[in-house]
Design an enzyme around this catalytic site. Structure first.
Site, short mmCIF file in Angstrom:
data_model
loop_
_atom_site.label_atom_id
_atom_site.label_comp_id
_atom_site.label_asym_id
_atom_site.label_seq_id
_atom_site.Cartn_x
_atom_site.Cartn_y
_atom_site.Cartn_z
N HIS A 192 -38.09 11.63 41.53
CA HIS A 192 -38.33 12.13 42.87
C HIS A 192 -39.83 12.34 43.13
CE1 HIS A 192 -38.14 15.67 45.83
NE2 HIS A 192 -37.67 14.65 46.50
N ARG A 193 -40.37 11.57 44.08
CA ARG A 193 -41.83 11.57 44.34
C ARG A 193 -42.59 11.26 43.04
NH1 ARG A 193 -41.81 17.31 47.73
NH2 ARG A 193 -39.82 16.92 48.76
N GLU A 199 -39.07 7.34 43.49
CA GLU A 199 -38.90 7.57 44.93
C GLU A 199 -40.23 8.02 45.51
OE1 GLU A 199 -38.10 10.36 48.41
OE2 GLU A 199 -39.00 10.80 46.45
N ASP A 249 -42.46 8.81 49.54
CA ASP A 249 -42.39 9.06 50.98
C ASP A 249 -43.52 8.32 51.68
OD1 ASP A 249 -40.33 11.37 50.93
OD2 ASP A 249 -41.84 12.02 49.50
N HIS A 284 -45.54 13.34 51.25
CA HIS A 284 -44.29 13.91 51.72
C HIS A 284 -44.43 14.69 53.03
CE1 HIS A 284 -41.16 17.05 52.00
NE2 HIS A 284 -40.36 16.10 51.57
N GLU A 314 -38.71 6.25 51.10
CA GLU A 314 -38.22 7.09 52.20
C GLU A 314 -39.18 7.00 53.39
OE1 GLU A 314 -37.28 11.68 53.58
OE2 GLU A 314 -37.33 11.22 51.44
N LYS A 350 -40.58 8.73 56.23
CA LYS A 350 -40.70 10.16 56.53
C LYS A 350 -41.13 10.36 57.99
CE LYS A 350 -40.30 12.95 53.95
NZ LYS A 350 -39.15 13.82 53.59
N ASP A 366 -36.72 15.63 39.92
CA ASP A 366 -38.13 15.84 39.57
C ASP A 366 -38.36 15.65 38.07
OD1 ASP A 366 -38.42 16.57 42.20
OD2 ASP A 366 -38.76 18.70 41.81
#
Length: 284
Positions: free
Chosen positions: A43-44, A70, A72, A85, A144, A146, A270
């Site tokens: 995640h990120r 992943e 954003d 993000h 993603e 955003k 994460d």
């Protein structure tokens, strides 16, 4: 790339007996649980260990052998696709202001690492193109979109970045595009139908209805809800509509184990190392 998870059930030997002539008769049974495919999504990037949405976090996700990272995507004042993000730079950099009001050169001057730890001082806000160029073929990428309402045309610009690199064609490098803005997901899908898309779903006490799932299935390949909404029934209903699910965001091992047990297809976390590569033994 997907990690194969499997559990072997009990019972290799049921019994061994002797026939009257003294010869041995072995009755062997081997039962295997259905193999379960599981995708670990950093995640990120591996944001539990490095500043989110930076090259350091993405590199850490590769080192930790996540199947996907992943990120954003937003857009600078002058139209550059940047990986961050929040709609402002305040939380994750040493600057202040809205991303959409700053040029790429202004964003590039910011320190996006020190807030996390001084060891990451000097980390920059990367562009989507930089991430694609560095990690294509090394790890899958979950993009993603955003706050697309702030950035008219962002779907086309993301599509162009992928087409320019021939990343819209089926290959070994997995690409998925998702958003909480489902109109944006549909727009992207209409531009590049060859790229799988997912709908992000925030927590709702009403859950996700079968009517909603049927609507999602008309264009989406993934339904990715808040992990607190997930149970085995929702997973099954998503699968019944021909889609997969990658819940978010796992920050503890108990949550990862729970999601593994209810049969999700991937876990957005994460901490990629929290996703145990072996399902707990289900044998009675």
């Amino acid at each position: 790339m997907k990690r194969i998870l499997q559990t072997l059930a009990v019972g290799v030997f049921a019994f061994t007996s002797l026939l009257p002539d003294g010869t041995a008769l072995a009755n062997e049974e081997v039962t295997k649980k259905e193999q379960k495919q599981m995708t670990t999504v950093a995640h990120r990037g591996a944001s539990g260990y490095a500043p989110e949405n930076t090259m350091a976090a993405f590199e850490k996700s590769v080192d930790m052998k996540a199947e996907m990272l992943e990120l954003d995507v937003q857009m600078s004042k002058d139209g550059e696709l940047v990986v961050i993000h929040d709609t402002s730079v305040d939380r994750t950099t040493n600057g202040t202001g809205a991303v959409k009001d700053m040029t790429y050169e202004e964003l590039l001057q910011l320190d996006a690492g020190s807030y996390f730890n001084e060891a990451f001082a000097g980390e920059k806000i990367p562009t989507l193109g930089e991430v694609l160029d560095e990690y294509r073929g090394k790890i899958g990428i979950l993009i993603e979109i955003k706050s697309p309402s702030l950035y008219p045309g962002i779907e086309q610009k993301i599509a162009d970045e992928l087409v320019d690199r021939n990343m819209h064609k089926p290959n070994n490098n997995k690409i998925i595009v998702q958003s909480f803005d489902h109109d944006s997901v549909m727009t992207f899908h209409s531009l590049l139908p060859s790229i799988p898309v997912g709908v992000l779903v925030g927590y709702s006490p009403n859950g996700i209805s079968n009517v909603q799932l049927a609507a999602f299935s008309s264009y989406a390949d993934y339904v990715n809800p808040n992990l607190s909404m997930i149970d085995s029934d929702l997973v099954q209903r998503i699968h019944n509509q021909g889609m997969e699910t990658y819940p978010w965001t796992v920050r503890d091992e108990l949550s990862a184990d729970f999601l593994l047990n209810v049969g999700v297809d991937g876990i957005i976390t994460d901490y990629p190392d929290y996703v145990d590569p072996h399902l707990p033994d289900q044998a009675a």
